[in-house]
Scaffold this motif. Structure first.
Motif, mmCIF file in Angstrom:
data_model
loop_
_atom_site.group_PDB
_atom_site.id
_atom_site.type_symbol
_atom_site.label_atom_id
_atom_site.label_comp_id
_atom_site.label_asym_id
_atom_site.label_seq_id
_atom_site.Cartn_x
_atom_site.Cartn_y
_atom_site.Cartn_z
ATOM 1 N N GLY A 1 0.902 -1.199 0.071
ATOM 2 C CA GLY A 1 -0.082 0.094 0.104
ATOM 3 C C GLY A 1 0.847 1.194 -0.107
ATOM 4 O O GLY A 1 0.262 2.387 -0.313
ATOM 5 N N ASP A 2 2.067 1.148 0.460
ATOM 6 C CA ASP A 2 2.969 2.275 0.515
ATOM 7 C C ASP A 2 3.352 2.931 -0.961
ATOM 8 O O ASP A 2 3.539 4.042 -1.094
ATOM 9 C CB ASP A 2 4.354 1.842 1.179
ATOM 10 N N LEU A 3 2.925 2.040 -2.025
ATOM 11 C CA LEU A 3 3.090 2.463 -3.421
ATOM 12 C C LEU A 3 2.006 3.367 -3.840
ATOM 13 O O LEU A 3 2.239 3.888 -4.914
ATOM 14 C CB LEU A 3 3.433 1.276 -4.298
ATOM 15 N N ASP A 4 1.098 3.248 -3.042
ATOM 16 C CA ASP A 4 -0.108 3.947 -3.660
ATOM 17 C C ASP A 4 0.168 5.512 -3.809
ATOM 18 O O ASP A 4 -0.371 6.215 -4.884
ATOM 19 C CB ASP A 4 -1.397 3.918 -2.847
ATOM 20 N N ALA A 5 1.019 5.961 -2.879
ATOM 21 C CA ALA A 5 1.193 7.568 -2.996
ATOM 22 C C ALA A 5 2.053 7.735 -4.339
ATOM 23 O O ALA A 5 2.079 8.771 -4.773
ATOM 24 C CB ALA A 5 2.196 7.855 -1.783
ATOM 25 N N TYR A 6 2.975 6.731 -4.626
ATOM 26 C CA TYR A 6 3.898 6.907 -5.514
ATOM 27 C C TYR A 6 2.983 7.030 -7.011
ATOM 28 O O TYR A 6 3.164 7.721 -7.908
ATOM 29 C CB TYR A 6 4.972 5.942 -5.525
ATOM 30 N N LEU A 7 1.957 6.002 -7.003
ATOM 31 C CA LEU A 7 1.306 6.169 -8.120
ATOM 32 C C LEU A 7 0.408 7.364 -8.451
ATOM 33 O O LEU A 7 0.364 7.949 -9.377
ATOM 34 C CB LEU A 7 0.324 4.962 -8.063
ATOM 35 N N ARG A 8 -0.060 7.885 -7.133
ATOM 36 C CA ARG A 8 -0.698 9.359 -7.216
ATOM 37 C C ARG A 8 0.144 10.253 -7.677
ATOM 38 O O ARG A 8 -0.155 11.160 -8.621
ATOM 39 C CB ARG A 8 -1.375 9.442 -5.908
ATOM 40 N N ILE A 9 1.564 10.350 -7.278
ATOM 41 C CA ILE A 9 2.461 11.265 -7.740
ATOM 42 C C ILE A 9 2.865 11.141 -9.115
ATOM 43 O O ILE A 9 2.763 12.205 -10.003
ATOM 44 C CB ILE A 9 3.769 11.108 -6.960
ATOM 45 N N THR A 10 2.823 9.999 -9.573
ATOM 46 C CA THR A 10 3.000 9.601 -11.290
ATOM 47 C C THR A 10 1.846 10.352 -11.946
ATOM 48 O O THR A 10 2.206 11.081 -12.920
ATOM 49 C CB THR A 10 3.079 8.130 -11.546
ATOM 50 N N GLU A 11 0.608 10.166 -11.428
ATOM 51 C CA GLU A 11 -0.588 10.898 -12.185
ATOM 52 C C GLU A 11 -0.346 12.295 -12.225
ATOM 53 O O GLU A 11 -0.711 13.066 -12.906
ATOM 54 C CB GLU A 11 -1.940 10.287 -11.733
ATOM 55 N N GLU A 12 0.042 12.778 -10.952
ATOM 56 C CA GLU A 12 0.232 14.459 -10.635
ATOM 57 C C GLU A 12 1.002 14.895 -11.452
ATOM 58 O O GLU A 12 0.698 15.898 -12.154
ATOM 59 C CB GLU A 12 0.605 14.450 -9.264
ATOM 60 N N PHE A 13 2.217 14.338 -11.892
ATOM 61 C CA PHE A 13 3.171 14.916 -12.854
ATOM 62 C C PHE A 13 2.773 14.559 -14.251
ATOM 63 O O PHE A 13 3.677 15.003 -14.973
ATOM 64 C CB PHE A 13 4.643 14.274 -12.224
ATOM 65 N N GLY A 14 1.885 13.682 -14.589
ATOM 66 C CA GLY A 14 1.603 13.123 -15.916
ATOM 67 C C GLY A 14 2.796 12.302 -16.321
ATOM 68 O O GLY A 14 2.941 12.694 -17.913
ATOM 69 N N ALA A 15 3.300 11.678 -15.705
ATOM 70 C CA ALA A 15 4.765 10.941 -16.284
ATOM 71 C C ALA A 15 4.257 10.125 -17.082
ATOM 72 O O ALA A 15 3.173 9.185 -16.886
ATOM 73 C CB ALA A 15 5.210 10.445 -15.217
ATOM 74 N N ARG A 16 4.927 9.710 -18.294
ATOM 75 C CA ARG A 16 4.700 8.789 -19.397
ATOM 76 C C ARG A 16 5.953 7.865 -19.418
ATOM 77 O O ARG A 16 5.782 6.659 -19.819
ATOM 78 C CB ARG A 16 4.487 9.406 -20.676
#
Length: 245
Positions: free
Chosen positions: A27-42
């Motif tokens: 579950g600790d990775l959820d925050a990193y997934l949200r950050i990935t979306e926040e930055f629009g990383a491809r």
């Protein structure tokens, strides 16, 4: 590689094979997934990707991912997973990378702290910087030293027995070996009921103060945009968000 040796829990084939079953809640990775979306990383670089859990989560979202880790046994586990062909796996560290222009570089969980050697840490920050496109971000976490997390790393707090399909019962526990701040060394023990084998893995983490990390980032050309709280461990960790200008 410039000397980064992987701990046995990642480098020993028998231990790498049970790493995920022993720690199934990511579950600790959820925050990193949200950050990935926040930055629009491809395009992303997962430094210290281990058995590939986060890299594959990103790939599932259509992101182009490079996963790098010094432990071949962990990379071998990652390569057996569904969808692994969508990730570019590299056995090495942040200085062993091909030319990249990623939007996001990450060091999840203990990765940043496990790079305990100061020279290796500096080279890692440099390697991540070179892999980022201008405007790309490096995101990682490190425990707040003031919380003294190591005081909870005892056999009494950690002992458990896990039933792993195809493996059998595995006993695990952790014990402190040495606290010599900023370094903390501890040992995990693994007992396999199937054949009685007992394996150990020693690890050393460096507990850096927030100011030290910010100074290191600035020295390597990053702009520190934010230092956040870890949502799953409030008050216990710093999550650094640094941008390559």
């Amino acid at each position: 590689m410039f000397g980064r040796m992987a701990d046995d829990c990642f480098a020993h084939p028998r231990l790498a094979a049970i790493y995920d079953p022993l720690d199934p809640d990511r579950g600790d990775l959820d925050a990193y997934l949200r950050i990935t979306e926040e930055f629009g990383a491809r395009r992303a670089l997962d430094i210290g990707c281990g058995t590939g859990v986060f890299a594959l989560l990103l790939a599932d979202r259509g992101i182009e991912v490079v996963g790098v880790d010094p432990a071949l046994a962990s990379i071998d586990v990652a390569r057996t997973k569904l969808g692994s062909e969508r990730v570019r796996w590299i056995c090495g560290d942040a200085t062993d990378l091909p030319p990249l222009q990623v939007d996001l570089a990450t060091m999840t969980a203990n990765v940043a702290q496990a790079i305990a050697d100061p020279y290796t840490w500096q080279k890692t920050l440099q390697g991540a910087y070179e892999a980022l496109r201008p405007g790309g971000h490096l995101v990682f976490e490190t425990r707040a030293p003031a919380r003294r997390a190591w005081e909870e790393w005892t056999r009494e707090n950690s002992y458990r027995v896990t039933e792993i399909p195809g493996v059998g019962s595995v006993e695990t526990w952790v014990q402190l070996i040495e606290v010599s701040l900023p370094l903390v060394t501890f040992r995990w023990t693994y007992g396999f009921a199937a054949d009685g084998q007992v394996l150990t893995s020693d690890s050393t983490l460096r507990f850096r103060e927030r100011e030290e990390v910010e100074q290191d980032l600035v020295a390597h050309g990053y702009v520190v945009e934010d230092v956040r709280d870890a949502p799953d461990r409030p008050g216990r960790e710093f999550v650094f968000m640094a941008r390559r200008p």
